[in-house]
Design a protein around this motif. Structure first.
Motif, PDB file in Angstrom:
ATOM      1  N   SER A   1      44.742  36.842 -12.450  1.00  0.00           N
ATOM      2  CA  SER A   1      44.933  35.393 -12.452  1.00  0.00           C
ATOM      3  C   SER A   1      46.408  35.090 -12.704  1.00  0.00           C
ATOM      4  O   SER A   1      47.134  35.897 -13.267  1.00  0.00           O
ATOM      5  CB  SER A   1      44.075  34.720 -13.525  1.00  0.00           C
ATOM      6  N   VAL A   2      46.763  33.893 -12.289  1.00  0.00           N
ATOM      7  CA  VAL A   2      48.134  33.432 -12.498  1.00  0.00           C
ATOM      8  C   VAL A   2      48.069  32.190 -13.358  1.00  0.00           C
ATOM      9  O   VAL A   2      47.319  31.262 -13.067  1.00  0.00           O
ATOM     10  CB  VAL A   2      48.828  33.123 -11.159  1.00  0.00           C
ATOM     11  N   GLU A   3      48.809  32.177 -14.445  1.00  0.00           N
ATOM     12  CA  GLU A   3      48.844  31.030 -15.342  1.00  0.00           C
ATOM     13  C   GLU A   3      50.282  30.553 -15.458  1.00  0.00           C
ATOM     14  O   GLU A   3      51.207  31.357 -15.493  1.00  0.00           O
ATOM     15  CB  GLU A   3      48.314  31.399 -16.721  1.00  0.00           C
ATOM     16  N   TYR A   4      50.427  29.244 -15.541  1.00  0.00           N
ATOM     17  CA  TYR A   4      51.752  28.654 -15.706  1.00  0.00           C
ATOM     18  C   TYR A   4      51.953  28.298 -17.169  1.00  0.00           C
ATOM     19  O   TYR A   4      51.050  27.794 -17.827  1.00  0.00           O
ATOM     20  CB  TYR A   4      51.905  27.423 -14.819  1.00  0.00           C
ATOM     21  N   VAL A   5      53.103  28.579 -17.680  1.00  0.00           N
ATOM     22  CA  VAL A   5      53.397  28.356 -19.090  1.00  0.00           C
ATOM     23  C   VAL A   5      54.375  27.201 -19.199  1.00  0.00           C
ATOM     24  O   VAL A   5      55.392  27.172 -18.511  1.00  0.00           O
ATOM     25  CB  VAL A   5      54.008  29.633 -19.713  1.00  0.00           C
TER      26      VAL A   5
ATOM     27  N   GLY B   1      48.853  36.191 -17.962  1.00  0.00           N
ATOM     28  CA  GLY B   1      47.867  37.011 -17.273  1.00  0.00           C
ATOM     29  C   GLY B   1      47.612  38.355 -17.943  1.00  0.00           C
ATOM     30  O   GLY B   1      47.079  39.247 -17.319  1.00  0.00           O
ATOM     31  N   ARG B   2      47.945  38.511 -19.185  1.00  0.00           N
ATOM     32  CA  ARG B   2      47.682  39.793 -19.861  1.00  0.00           C
ATOM     33  C   ARG B   2      46.637  39.645 -20.903  1.00  0.00           C
ATOM     34  O   ARG B   2      46.457  38.862 -21.688  1.00  0.00           O
ATOM     35  CB  ARG B   2      48.962  40.340 -20.492  1.00  0.00           C
TER      36      ARG B   2
END
Length: 96
Positions: A79-83, A95-96
């Protein structure tokens, strides 16, 4: 008509000063032409170094592009998450 001796002395010094100024300007012109030539040679050397580095970089990129990343053990992220930044700079790993 005869010129006064002061005028002859004054004109002689003026001519001598003009000759010295002319020689100084010629010497300055030669100096700056030599300096410009040296700078152009230095610039060409730098351009050739940059060109060699670019070639090395493109060769490395071609090698990396040809590498099979899956065989190296890399996987697609799940998955890709924006911070969002909270104000203070920080390093985050999504994503970890």
């Amino acid at each position: 008509m005869r010129l006064p001796s002061r005028a002859i002395t004054y004109l002689s010094f003026s001519c001598a000063a003009l000759v010295v100024a002319y020689l100084a300007l010629v010497a300055t012109t030669i100096f700056f032409a030599t300096l410009r030539t040296d700078r152009m040679v230095s610039l060409r050397e730098l351009e050739s170094k940059v060109s060699a580095l670019e070639t090395e970089y493109y060769d490395a990129i071609a090698h990396l592009s040809a590498t099979d990343v899956i065989a190296q053990g890399y996987v697609t992220p799940t998955s890709v998450e924006y911070v969002m930044s909270s104000g203070a700079p920080a390093v985050t790993r999504a994503g970890r």
